[in-house]
Design an enzyme around this catalytic site. Structure first.
Site, PDB file in Angstrom:
ATOM      1  N   SER A 286       0.841  -1.199   0.000  1.00 21.53           N
ATOM      2  CA  SER A 286       0.000   0.000   0.000  1.00 21.53           C
ATOM      3  C   SER A 286       0.875   1.246   0.000  1.00 21.53           C
ATOM      4  CB  SER A 286      -0.921  -0.010   1.223  1.00 21.53           C
ATOM      5  OG  SER A 286      -0.151  -0.023   2.410  1.00 21.53           O
ATOM      6  N   CYS A 287       0.279   2.365  -0.411  1.00 21.27           N
ATOM      7  CA  CYS A 287       1.012   3.636  -0.451  1.00 21.27           C
ATOM      8  C   CYS A 287       1.452   4.008   0.954  1.00 21.27           C
ATOM      9  CB  CYS A 287       0.133   4.729  -1.045  1.00 21.27           C
ATOM     10  SG  CYS A 287       0.067   4.599  -2.843  1.00 21.27           S
ATOM     11  N   PRO A 288       2.617   4.533   1.079  1.00 21.47           N
ATOM     12  CA  PRO A 288       3.524   5.094   0.076  1.00 21.47           C
ATOM     13  C   PRO A 288       4.571   4.125  -0.444  1.00 21.47           C
ATOM     14  CG  PRO A 288       4.374   5.673   2.209  1.00 21.47           C
ATOM     15  CD  PRO A 288       3.105   4.855   2.439  1.00 21.47           C
TER      16      PRO A 288
ATOM     17  N   CYS B 268      -1.900  -0.837  -6.006  1.00 23.42           N
ATOM     18  CA  CYS B 268      -2.289   0.266  -5.129  1.00 23.42           C
ATOM     19  C   CYS B 268      -2.946   1.354  -5.984  1.00 23.42           C
ATOM     20  CB  CYS B 268      -1.065   0.810  -4.399  1.00 23.42           C
ATOM     21  SG  CYS B 268      -1.408   2.271  -3.406  1.00 23.42           S
TER      22      CYS B 268
END
Length: 110
Positions: A18-20, A45
């Site tokens: 997932s981000c970042p 993502c």
């Protein structure tokens, strides 16, 4: 762009991150390449569709073609820039070869 994927020097599968993290890992991988080498990035993502290309270009790298979306997976191909611009998390780290990259150089160095 599918021909770019077959000719990319390396590939990095970031699906499930997932981000970042897709941005961070992409910048780290690009920083570890030699100028002109290419890498294919795969991610699922949703925020990465904009964040990964924008941050890589801001750091001086080139997006080759448009991102390709296949279901939930997005694929990008980047060419390492001649000069890395700006500050990012990899700046203080020595360049190293990432074991999770797949590509020609990795296979030859083993």
């Amino acid at each position: 762009m599918s021909s770019s994927f077959r000719t990319a020097d390396y590939s990095l599968d970031l699906r499930g991150e997932s981000c970042p993290y897709p941005v961070i890992h992409t910048l780290e991988a690009l920083h570890g390449l030699r100028p002109g080498e290419t890498i294919e990035i795969s991610t699922d993502c949703p925020q990465a569709y904009r964040n990964v290309p924008d941050d890589a270009r801001a750091a001086g790298h080139e997006l080759l073609g448009e991102p390709v979306k296949e279901g939930a997976t997005m694929r990008f191909v980047f060419r390492r820039g001649d000069a890395v611009l700006g500050r990012h998390l990899t700046e203080e780290k020595p360049r190293r070869h990432f074991g999770f990259l797949r590509g020609r150089r990795h296979q030859h160095e083993q």
